[in-house]
Design an enzyme around this catalytic site. Structure first.
Site, short mmCIF file in Angstrom:
data_model
loop_
_atom_site.label_atom_id
_atom_site.label_comp_id
_atom_site.label_asym_id
_atom_site.label_seq_id
_atom_site.Cartn_x
_atom_site.Cartn_y
_atom_site.Cartn_z
N GLY A 240 16.83 123.92 35.74
CA GLY A 240 16.20 125.07 36.36
C GLY A 240 15.21 124.83 37.47
CD GLU B 12 20.95 121.36 29.19
OE1 GLU B 12 20.68 122.52 29.61
OE2 GLU B 12 21.38 121.15 28.05
N PRO B 13 19.50 119.24 34.84
CG PRO B 13 18.84 117.47 36.24
CD PRO B 13 19.12 117.81 34.79
N GLY B 14 20.90 121.06 37.57
CA GLY B 14 22.13 121.30 38.32
C GLY B 14 21.79 121.51 39.79
NE ARG C 89 22.85 130.39 45.01
CZ ARG C 89 21.73 130.61 45.67
NH1 ARG C 89 21.71 130.52 46.98
NH2 ARG C 89 20.64 130.91 45.04
CB CYS D 287 36.56 145.66 54.22
SG CYS D 287 36.18 147.38 54.46
CD GLU D 288 32.97 144.15 48.68
OE1 GLU D 288 31.81 144.51 48.38
OE2 GLU D 288 33.88 143.98 47.87
CE1 TYR E 255 25.01 127.24 38.90
CE2 TYR E 255 23.09 126.57 40.17
CZ TYR E 255 23.78 126.62 38.97
OH TYR E 255 23.25 126.04 37.85
C1 LIG Z 1 22.68 126.79 34.36
C2 LIG Z 1 22.12 125.90 33.31
C3 LIG Z 1 21.54 124.69 33.66
C4 LIG Z 1 21.34 124.26 35.09
O1 LIG Z 1 20.45 125.07 35.77
P1 LIG Z 1 19.97 124.70 37.26
O2 LIG Z 1 19.14 125.84 37.66
O3 LIG Z 1 21.20 124.58 38.09
O4 LIG Z 1 19.23 123.41 37.17
C5 LIG Z 1 21.10 123.86 32.64
N1 LIG Z 1 21.23 124.21 31.34
C6 LIG Z 1 21.80 125.37 30.96
C7 LIG Z 1 21.93 125.70 29.53
C8 LIG Z 1 22.28 126.25 31.94
O5 LIG Z 1 22.80 127.42 31.57
#
Ligand SMILES: *Cc1c(COP(=O)(O)O)cnc(C)c1O
Length: 429
Positions: free
Chosen positions: A239, A277-279, A316, A348-349, A377
């Site tokens: 997050g 869990e960084p994404g 997004r 067309c949006e 994303y």
């Molecule tokens: C989406 C999610 C993440 C990753 O979140 P980011 O904002 O991309 O870092 C990690 N853990 C869980 C459970 C998620 O749903």
């Protein structure tokens, strides 16, 4: 910092000229930088070096197997939310014992596949799910390693569509039910409780919600240990926010190191192994979407650059009103006059708009633009709306680039469709 910089006025990904890639693969396309992915991942590894931490990259942010491979080679684990992502993580070289299976609605098949693969843990989000996992584990003669996702009821103060840690959100088990659910989990023969998980939202630009959530978590650990549970791991979620280039997001965004300080002070002395869990913070700035201007359209009050990318390629802006910086691939000469331009897609949006009233140099049809911070994303949320085939993804590594997902053609897009027998089939001709 990322590795998309101008060199002699031409935008490069690392050492590769973006225009050169555009000529080779056509537009639009996603372009990712290996060095940026690695840099962001290593920033986490370094920040958490003094804690016993595993970084499980959240595959949903960018699930291309080449991106996963880039990270798994550096030791990344993976956080997955479906069988598809589980398969991608395994193909991308992540060992099963570094994979966390998350998600609020896992199906029977997904749970069975996770257990068969031997994942590190399944994060449980409800009591009925706990019971189902137990049944499946018993039928496989196994004990399922599970963490219970707790909803800490903390407002992450992020966009309403990506905040997840409030009691009104659908995620996790209520804080107040933790005691009962842990007791129940401990009584099930197919369940081995290994930890607690929290994830309060995405694109957090302030660390206080984390501090708040992890401090509550700490109290919970104390309570559960007093109940006799063994908490072997804490999964602290993902997050961390990233700059998208608008004025609203503070320039002094917290870094992984700042985040690690908060973690250390909230739960460091518990000496429990941690999972992160960084994404977005790994993949976001590591990608751009390159698009070509089809037309410059002078409206009555606005100038529009109509580009060949659309909301189906990058959702997004439409979905979250997200701001993405938009830059020319060929830099304007210094001192060139800027103009207010709306950068819009062809669908067309009205929502098919990438940028409103942006200060940009004058363009001509055919010019290339880069939509920045599109690595997370982005491609993963693409659809074929308007029957636009998915666009290619390209990965750059120093002076090389490779197409890591080919452009779909129309036959691939419609090839799984069929006209029912009850119609007179059009002659194949
Ligand atoms: C989406 C999610 C993440 C990753 O979140 P980011 O904002 O991309 O870092 C990690 N853990 C869980 C459970 C998620 O749903």
């Amino acid at each position: 910092m990322d590795h998309f910089q101008y060199r002699e006025g031409r935008l490069h990904a690392e050492d590769v000229d973006i225009e050169y890639i555009a000529e080779s693969v056509g537009t639009p396309f996603y372009c990712y930088s290996t060095a940026t992915l690695e840099r962001h991942f290593k920033a986490y590894v370094d920040a958490f070096a003094s804690l016993d931490a595993t970084i499980c990259y959240a595959v949903k942010a960018n699930s291309n197997i080449a991106v996963i491979s880039t990270l798994s080679r550096l030791g990344a684990g993976a956080d997955v939310v479906s069988c598809g992502e589980l398969t991608r993580a395994l193909r991308g070289g992540v060992p099963a014992n570094k994979i966390v299976f998350s998600g609020v609605g896992k199906s029977r098949e997904e749970i069975a596949a996770a257990l068969e693969a031997g994942v590190l843990q399944i994060n449980v989000e409800s009591e009925p799910e706990l019971e189902l996992i137990n049944d499946i584990a018993v039928s496989q003669n196994k004990r399922a390693p599970i963490a219970i996702r707790i909803n800490p009821d903390v407002d992450a103060k992020t966009h309403e569509k990506i905040t997840t840690g409030l009691s009104e959100n659908k995620f996790g088990i209520e804080w107040t039910q933790a005691h009962a659910v842990f007791a129940k989990a401990a009584s099930l023969p197919g369940i081995e409780v290994v930890g607690i998980a929290v994830h309060i939202g995405s694109q957090l630009t302030d660390l206080e919600p984390y501090r708040h959530a992890y401090t509550r978590l700490r109290d919970l650990v104390a309570m559960l240990c007093a109940d006799g549970h063994k908490i072997a791991r804490l999964d602290l979620g993902g997050g961390l926010g990233i700059p998208y280039g608008d004025g609203e997001i503070p320039a002094d965004l917290p870094t992984p190191r700042d985040y690690a300080d908060v973690v250390q002070s909230a739960v460091g002395d518990l000496q429990i192994p941690l999972i992160f869990e960084p994404g977005r913070s790994i993949a976001g700035n590591a990608g751009i979407l390159v698009t070509r201007i089809l037309y410059i359209k002078e409206g009555a009050t606005r100038t529009f650059a109509v580009v060949d990318a659309a909301m189906n390629d990058l959702l997004r802006p439409t979905l979250y009103n997200a701001y993405h910086d938009i830059v020319p691939v060929k830099q304007a000469s210094p001192g060139a006059a800027l103009k207010e331009i709306d950068v819009v897609g062809p669908i067309c949006e009205t929502g098919d708009t990438f940028g409103v009233q942006r200060q940009l140099p004058s363009f001509a049809a055919g010019d290339l633009l880069a939509i920045r911070t599109a690595g997370a994303y982005g491609a993963v949320m693409a659809s074929t709306y308007n029957s636009r085939p998915l666009v290619p993804e390209v990965l750059v590594n120093k002076s090389s680039f490779d197409v890591i997902r080919k452009r779909w053609d129309v036959d691939q897009m419609i090839g799984l469709e069929a006209i029912p027998d009850w119609f007179d089939k059009p002659s194949e001709g």
